[in-house]
Structure formats: structure tokens, C-alpha cells
Enzyme design. Sequence first.
Site: not given
Ligand code: NGO
Length: 548
Positions: A358
Site C-alpha cells: 500500500e
Molecule cells: C491490509 C493492509 C494493512 C491492514 C490490513 C487490515 C496489508 C498487507 N496491508 O493488509 O495495513 O492492517 O489490510 O486487514
Amino acid sequence: MKRPRENTRKHRHRLPATLALATSALLACGTVSAAAPQPSPDRGNDQPPNGGSTALGDVIPAPTSVDPIPGQRFHIRWNTGIHTPSGNTEATEVGRYLQRQLRPSTGYGLLLNRGEPDRGDIVLKLDGSERRLGESGYRMDVRKHRLTIHATSSEGLFYGTQTLRQLLPAKAESDFPRHGPWPVPAGTIVDKPRFEHRSAMLDVARHFFGVDQLKRYIDQIAQYKINYLHLHLTDDQGWRIQIDSWPRLTTHGGSTEVGGGDGGYYTKRQFTEIVRYAAERNITVVPEIDMPGHTNAALSSYAELNCDGEAPPLYTGIEVGFSSLCVDKEITYRFVEDVIREVAELTPGRYLHIGGDEAHSTTDEDYQRFMSRVLPLVEKYGKTPVGWHEYAKATPSKEAMVQYWGTSTSNEEVAEAAERGNPILLSPANRSYLDQKYNEDTELGLDWAGPTTVREAYQWDPGTHMESVPESAVAGVEAPLWSETLTTSDHIEFMAFPRLPAVAELGWSPASAHDWESFRTRVAHQAPRWQEQGIDFYRSEQIPWSDN
Ligand code: NGO
């Protein structure tokens, strides 16, 4: 919907000894080879009067093959001894661990290596000739007067002892003395893992969990033959690992958490203790330092890491994707190298996770430039990189592990990485994310990839889950537990049980043993064990609980 209790270990539900497992059904008596142990409608009439008995094969993860000897049992008695191979410290430690687990409930001494093995003893044997067991498998022969676990390594012996625990009455998990008897059903189990990598992840960044809470979770996952603990140590809301060369990361960056609580961090000493404690349970810690995004806690601790030279305030919300290390500044790479060096020094295991997910505030080009400088640093300090699957686009070297967390069953970049030879770790968010709600009424958890029932967490095959990612490219599975909404050990347990055992079984058991009906019956039989252990689990309506 069940409301999780707020305390951790103080108020434990306890079952009267006579109730513990008394309602458990015996499993079928015929040989079950690489197929799901099937629950039997009939409980048989040879159950001991006190404490109930388990059937061989009534184990999670389901063993590779189970060959019961009907009507026969081994018993742990006051004079049972434990024997370990002479001159092998690690194998002796396995024996000592078994002794420590069974002493409190049985009240017996279970003395280690007292003379030659005698009738009624438990024998752990290392035998290099049992090739079919591989490096981590074991064979357990339970006969009336002897219980022997054979393996080619201490790891295999450890897994054998974890199976043995589940074959004893649930009260064996008690931490105070209980009345016997302590029967183990006779027969032979031959067992080995399907995948090498069977991981649980805990996010200690969004909410901080202390050393004792971590140890508690390690104890819980070890019994399901999980062998990696991935710790998400840094994120926007907190930096949780002491770094000597950048001390404000923890004194400032670790000082809060989601919702504005006090946060916290692990000193190097504490982290080393966690690594040791996990290793004693055959679990390797994989530390994650998330970058270049998810870095607000670091950016807030050191103004010079920001492109504009200004430190943002600490963050206690749960948004993602707004922070980025400054890709153009040289100091960024000095910082990253210092952190990687210090974390690598604390980590005896092979892997270091560098996040990479992200990075919405980093352009694609910057992301590539950043990763092309950071990936070699991980290797420079002797570690193999792991990253969330977005980092596959930076074409890490082919040893690097790519962790898939999407909800779709096709992803071109992941398929290409698999083709190049990168091992793929599967944690599909709609299957193995333990932070997703069970249903829309679950008070804890998130729901962006869910809700996810126990059945959905179980009903997928890592070997065929993703298009163009063959089983040979799959390193294993992980069950991540993100902690935006979780603040106590009860919360952790409520989200992890029973879904963590489901993912653990996918990682360990052969595909042919994969069977929902069998799993739901066996998981129901875990409930009295969880109650003895004080685990606050979710009573899913999909499971035929029989303990209340
Ligand atoms: C995503 C995000 C995390 C969140 C999570 C919550 C990933 C790999 N990045 O997973 O920052 O906490 O969802 O479900």
C-alpha cells in the site's frame, strides 16, 4: 454474537474433569491413510470412566496417516519416564518441554533419561534412516507398554509431542493437578508437513502487545505446528522495536497506538527473549519493518526523513496509504541500512520482511528505485527478503519470498514472480486474514475482505488457489492478525480461534486429508482444551460444539 471478555488469563472457564471430552466422539477405527479422519457415530464402550478418551487421529492438523489398534491404550502413570537421544541437546530440550507441559496436570515427575527405557515410558528417538518422514516428520508408535516417537530431527520429535498432547484427555492442558487416568489410544501415526512455511502474523504496531501476551500467543500457535511467527513491528501508528542508532523511533514513535493509548516497544533484550521462547517451540520469528509506506511513526520521530524536513504528528487513526519515506534523500538509505543491520543482528532466522504494501503515496518509479536499493541491503546483512506481493514488481532476486494478500485468485505479478522462481506465501485476505469479522455482527475486526466464516477460512486449497501459481511455487500459508480493533489477549484469541487451526491444517495436512466435515468435528473436540488453556474462542454456529 459472543462478546469477548476483556481480561486475559485470570478468569478461566474450567470444566469438571468428568465432563472434559466425555462427549467427544471416537473416530473410525480403520486405517486412515492420507485421508481425513472420519468421525464415527458410535463412541465405543471402552472409554475410561474418568476424564474421557480421545481417538487416534482426532488431531489438528490432521495427520498424514493414522493406523489405530482398537481397544488398546498406553497410559502415562506416576512412574512414566521420558527418554531422549543421548548427546543431542535439542532433542533433550523437546523431552524437557514435554515434561514441563504434562507435569502440572498429571502431577507426575516424568523424569528425563532415568536409566534404560522401561515398560510404560515415553521414548523420543532420532533415526536418520526414516527417509519418508523428511526433515520435519515423525512416526509415533503407541503400544500398551511403550510410546515411541521417531523422527530424523528434533523438529520432528517436537511435532510428535504436540500430537501426543492432543491424544491425551483435555484436562492434560490444565495448569493444576487433576486426577487421571491419562490414556493415549494405541496405534501408529506417520505424519509430515505438506508445506515448509506455516506462519501466523501478529500486528503489534496498531496496538502494542507485551512480551507475556506474545508468549501466550506463541504457546497457542505452537500446538498447531505453526513454525513461523511474523511480527508486524512498525506502521504509521507505532514503532515497536528498539533501534540503538535511531532511539527516537521507540521513545517517540513507540509512544502511542490506535485510539491514542500508551503504545510501547520491545527492547532488544525483550525481543531476543521472544525469539528464544519461540525457537523453543520450533517457531522462527520473522520481523517486519514496513517501508516505504506505513512509516508515519518513523517520519514523526525524525524530521530529516521527510522530503520537506518537517516531522508530521503521531497518528492514532486507522487509515492507510498516506505516508512514505523520502526516496530522493540519501539519509533514507542510511536509516534503512541501520535498521536492517540492527534487526538482522537480532534475528537468527533466515527471513526479514520489508513490507512494501500500500505505498499509495510513493510513485511507481520511486517505489522501484527505493526497492532496488533496499533489497540488496537485506541480502548484505545475510537475510532473505520477504515482502507483501506489491514488491514483486520490483523483481526481487529469486530466493525472495512474495506474500500474497489479495482477495482475487489471479494476480499477474505474483504469477510472474512464481514463474521466475520466487516462493509464494499465501495469505489471501478473504480466507486467512484473522482480523476479518466472522459475520456482520461480530463486534471486533474489520470487514473489507470478509466477513469470513470458519468454513471459508478452511475451504480453499493453497496448492490450487491461484491461477498460474502451481503448488511447487507455494512456500506455504500465513494467517495474519491485524490489530486495528484488538487490544487484549482475549481479542486476539477470539479472532484466531477457530480460524487459526483451520489455516494451520491447510499448511500441514495433505490435500487428501482436507475435509470440512472431519475438520469441524475435530475442531469441536478442541474446545475443552481451549477452555483448559483459558482461550476465549468464537463459538461459530458452523461447529458442533459438544462441551457445554
Ligand atoms: C491490509 C493492509 C494493512 C491492514 C490490513 C487490515 C496489508 C498487507 N496491508 O493488509 O495495513 O492492517 O489490510 O486487514
